[in-house]
Design a protein around this motif. Sequence first.
Motif, PDB file in Angstrom:
ATOM      1  N   ARG A 181      -0.086   0.904 -12.711  1.00 40.34           N
ATOM      2  CA  ARG A 181       1.151   0.143 -12.488  1.00 40.34           C
ATOM      3  C   ARG A 181       1.762  -0.183 -13.943  1.00 40.34           C
ATOM      4  N   ALA A 182       1.118  -0.659 -14.959  1.00 36.31           N
ATOM      5  CA  ALA A 182       1.570  -1.132 -16.199  1.00 36.31           C
ATOM      6  C   ALA A 182       2.071  -0.155 -17.012  1.00 36.31           C
ATOM      7  N   LEU A 183       1.636   1.257 -16.847  1.00 33.72           N
ATOM      8  CA  LEU A 183       2.207   2.248 -17.684  1.00 33.72           C
ATOM      9  C   LEU A 183       3.391   2.623 -17.111  1.00 33.72           C
ATOM     10  N   VAL A 184       3.818   2.361 -15.811  1.00 36.45           N
ATOM     11  CA  VAL A 184       5.252   3.067 -15.419  1.00 36.45           C
ATOM     12  C   VAL A 184       6.349   1.596 -15.587  1.00 36.45           C
ATOM     13  N   ARG A 185       7.092   2.018 -15.897  1.00 40.48           N
ATOM     14  CA  ARG A 185       7.945   1.031 -16.660  1.00 40.48           C
ATOM     15  C   ARG A 185       8.722  -0.038 -15.470  1.00 40.48           C
ATOM     16  N   ASP A 186       8.636   0.699 -14.371  1.00 37.97           N
ATOM     17  CA  ASP A 186       9.194  -0.622 -13.420  1.00 37.97           C
ATOM     18  C   ASP A 186       8.002  -0.684 -12.311  1.00 37.97           C
ATOM     19  N   GLY A 187       6.862  -0.283 -12.696  1.00 36.99           N
ATOM     20  CA  GLY A 187       5.805  -0.590 -11.835  1.00 36.99           C
ATOM     21  C   GLY A 187       5.599  -1.585 -11.095  1.00 36.99           C
ATOM     22  N   ARG A 188       5.835  -2.721 -11.420  1.00 35.49           N
ATOM     23  CA  ARG A 188       5.824  -3.932 -10.609  1.00 35.49           C
ATOM     24  C   ARG A 188       6.708  -4.167  -9.571  1.00 35.49           C
ATOM     25  N   GLN A 189       7.575  -3.777  -9.827  1.00 37.53           N
ATOM     26  CA  GLN A 189       8.859  -3.786  -8.823  1.00 37.53           C
ATOM     27  C   GLN A 189       8.424  -2.762  -7.662  1.00 37.53           C
ATOM     28  N   ARG A 190       7.878  -1.627  -8.039  1.00 38.37           N
ATOM     29  CA  ARG A 190       7.473  -0.572  -7.055  1.00 38.37           C
ATOM     30  C   ARG A 190       6.213  -0.838  -6.130  1.00 38.37           C
ATOM     31  N   LEU A 191       5.331  -1.522  -6.985  1.00 37.85           N
ATOM     32  CA  LEU A 191       4.168  -1.974  -6.364  1.00 37.85           C
ATOM     33  C   LEU A 191       3.665  -3.487  -6.656  1.00 37.85           C
ATOM     34  N   ASP A 192       3.971  -4.195  -5.884  1.00 37.73           N
ATOM     35  CA  ASP A 192       3.705  -5.692  -5.834  1.00 37.73           C
ATOM     36  C   ASP A 192       2.113  -6.162  -5.763  1.00 37.73           C
ATOM     37  N   ASP A 193       1.912  -7.301  -5.997  1.00 36.92           N
ATOM     38  CA  ASP A 193       0.245  -7.655  -6.021  1.00 36.92           C
ATOM     39  C   ASP A 193      -0.071  -7.752  -4.682  1.00 36.92           C
ATOM     40  N   THR A 194       0.493  -7.811  -3.481  1.00 37.32           N
ATOM     41  CA  THR A 194       0.170  -7.516  -2.080  1.00 37.32           C
ATOM     42  C   THR A 194      -0.290  -6.207  -1.876  1.00 37.32           C
ATOM     43  N   ALA A 195       0.512  -5.248  -2.231  1.00 31.64           N
ATOM     44  CA  ALA A 195       0.285  -3.875  -2.206  1.00 31.64           C
ATOM     45  C   ALA A 195      -0.914  -3.516  -2.990  1.00 31.64           C
ATOM     46  N   LEU A 196      -0.891  -3.808  -4.068  1.00 29.51           N
ATOM     47  CA  LEU A 196      -2.077  -3.574  -5.121  1.00 29.51           C
ATOM     48  C   LEU A 196      -3.343  -3.933  -4.464  1.00 29.51           C
ATOM     49  N   LEU A 197      -3.426  -5.413  -4.041  1.00 33.92           N
ATOM     50  CA  LEU A 197      -4.650  -5.730  -3.248  1.00 33.92           C
ATOM     51  C   LEU A 197      -5.193  -4.752  -2.187  1.00 33.92           C
ATOM     52  N   ARG A 198      -4.066  -4.461  -1.305  1.00 34.97           N
ATOM     53  CA  ARG A 198      -4.314  -3.782  -0.318  1.00 34.97           C
ATOM     54  C   ARG A 198      -4.919  -2.372  -0.963  1.00 34.97           C
ATOM     55  N   LEU A 199      -4.477  -1.620  -1.977  1.00 35.76           N
ATOM     56  CA  LEU A 199      -4.884  -0.436  -2.341  1.00 35.76           C
ATOM     57  C   LEU A 199      -6.338  -0.629  -2.913  1.00 35.76           C
ATOM     58  N   ALA A 200      -6.632  -1.654  -3.735  1.00 37.03           N
ATOM     59  CA  ALA A 200      -7.728  -2.002  -4.187  1.00 37.03           C
ATOM     60  C   ALA A 200      -9.068  -2.006  -3.110  1.00 37.03           C
ATOM     61  N   ALA A 201      -8.631  -2.769  -1.964  1.00 39.69           N
ATOM     62  CA  ALA A 201      -9.609  -3.020  -0.717  1.00 39.69           C
ATOM     63  C   ALA A 201      -9.802  -1.432  -0.104  1.00 39.69           C
ATOM     64  N   GLU A 202      -8.656  -0.559  -0.091  1.00 39.42           N
ATOM     65  CA  GLU A 202      -9.084   0.351   0.432  1.00 39.42           C
ATOM     66  C   GLU A 202      -9.910   1.341  -0.399  1.00 39.42           C
ATOM     67  N   VAL A 203      -9.745   1.330  -1.666  1.00 41.58           N
ATOM     68  CA  VAL A 203     -10.551   2.178  -2.437  1.00 41.58           C
ATOM     69  C   VAL A 203     -12.005   1.712  -2.600  1.00 41.58           C
ATOM     70  N   GLU A 204     -12.107   0.327  -2.699  1.00 40.06           N
ATOM     71  CA  GLU A 204     -13.235  -0.114  -2.649  1.00 40.06           C
ATOM     72  C   GLU A 204     -14.225  -0.187  -1.363  1.00 40.06           C
ATOM     73  N   GLY A 205     -13.278  -0.315  -0.353  1.00 42.77           N
ATOM     74  CA  GLY A 205     -14.138  -0.487   0.965  1.00 42.77           C
ATOM     75  C   GLY A 205     -14.169  -1.668   1.544  1.00 42.77           C
ATOM     76  N   HIS A 206     -13.957  -2.880   1.023  1.00 37.34           N
ATOM     77  CA  HIS A 206     -13.955  -4.177   1.253  1.00 37.34           C
ATOM     78  C   HIS A 206     -13.242  -4.774   0.332  1.00 37.34           C
ATOM     79  N   PRO A 207     -12.646  -6.103   0.820  1.00 38.79           N
ATOM     80  CA  PRO A 207     -11.827  -6.887  -0.163  1.00 38.79           C
ATOM     81  C   PRO A 207     -12.310  -8.025  -0.966  1.00 38.79           C
ATOM     82  N   ASP A 208     -13.795  -8.277  -0.656  1.00 35.15           N
ATOM     83  CA  ASP A 208     -14.246  -9.450  -1.352  1.00 35.15           C
ATOM     84  C   ASP A 208     -14.295  -9.415  -2.759  1.00 35.15           C
ATOM     85  N   ASN A 209     -14.802  -8.199  -3.422  1.00 29.28           N
ATOM     86  CA  ASN A 209     -15.002  -8.305  -4.796  1.00 29.28           C
ATOM     87  C   ASN A 209     -13.509  -8.022  -5.571  1.00 29.28           C
ATOM     88  N   VAL A 210     -12.842  -7.138  -5.000  1.00 35.06           N
ATOM     89  CA  VAL A 210     -11.488  -6.863  -5.575  1.00 35.06           C
ATOM     90  C   VAL A 210     -10.497  -8.008  -5.611  1.00 35.06           C
TER      91      VAL A 210
END
Length: 298
Positions: free
Chosen positions: A114-143
Motif C-alpha cells: 500500500r505504501a509503495l503505491v502513491r495513492d494506496g491509502r485512498q484505494r485501500l483503507d485500514d478497515t479493508a487492509l485488516l480484512r485482507l490480513a485476516a483472510e490471508v492469515e486465516g483469523h483476525p486476532d494476531n493481525v
Amino acid sequence: MEFQPGPVTVRVPASSANLGPGFDALGLALAWYDEVTVRVSAADTTTTVTVSGEGAGELPTDDRHLVVRAMDVAFDALGVARPGLSLHCRNRIPQARGLGSSAAAVVAGLLAARALVRDGRQRLDDTALLRLAAEVEGHPDNVAACLLGGLTVAWTSGGQVRAARLTPAPQVRPVVFVPDQRGLTEAARAALPERVPHADAAHAAGRAALLVHALTSAPEHLFDATEDRLHQPYRAAGMPDSAALLNRLRARGVAAVISGAGPSVLALTPVPPDVAAGPRVSRHELAVDHGGAVVTTG
C-alpha cells in the motif's frame, strides 16, 4: 500507476493471541519486532528477497515468501500489477512459536504494498487492509494486534472483520518463555474438538469478559481471568513441556497462558525467580507494544 521512488520500511510487532479464554478474539502486541524494507526495481521485473535473523536459510527467497504473497494480495486489491521488487527482511520474532510471526509477515507485506503505491491509502483503507490480513492469515486476532498495537478485540460481523484497540494497564509486563521446539497452528487446531460442554463455553465467556477488565484496569484479577477450558487442555498432549511449564507457573499464582497456538508460554504477572523454565527454553521480559505497525517511506 506511479510507485514511491524511495524504499518503504515496515516495522511490525510480535503478538500473542487468545491470552487464555479469549480464543480467536483477543490479541496483545509485544515489543519484539520484524522489519521489512522494500524497493521498486525500475530496471528489473523480478522479485528478490533476502532474510537475516530468524528464518535465514530456511524461508523462501522468491515469490513464495509470505511477505511477497501478502503484497500480491494488496496489489490485486489496489488494481495494480506487481513491479519488480527488492525486499530485505530483518526477522527477530521467533518462527512457529505462537508469537505471531506469520501475522507480522502478512501485515508487513500488505502495508508495504500500500505504501509503495502513491495513492494506496485512498484505494485501500485500514478497515479493508485488516480484512485482507485476516483472510490471508486465516483469523483476525494476531493481525489486529500487530496492526493496531496494544490489546485488541477482533470479531467478524456480516462478513466484515472488525477490531477494537484498548490500552493495557501499565502493570501488565509480559514475560515470554520460548522453547526450541516449534509448533504448527494447523496441528494445534486439529487437536480441538468440534463441540465443548455448555458449562465450558459459559466459563470461557465469563473469563474472557473478566480478562478484558483485568488487562485494562484491574490486573489483580488476571490469574482468575486467564483460566481456560476452551483450547489449552486439548492441546496439552501436543506440547507436554509447555503444558508442564504452564502448570508450574499457575501453581505459583502466575497468570500464565499458552501464547497463541503455542508452544511459547506467556506470563502476564511477575514470575518467581525460582520457577524452572526447563531445558532449551529462553526467557524474554518484554514491554507491551502500543504503536502497532509503523511505516516509514523514503
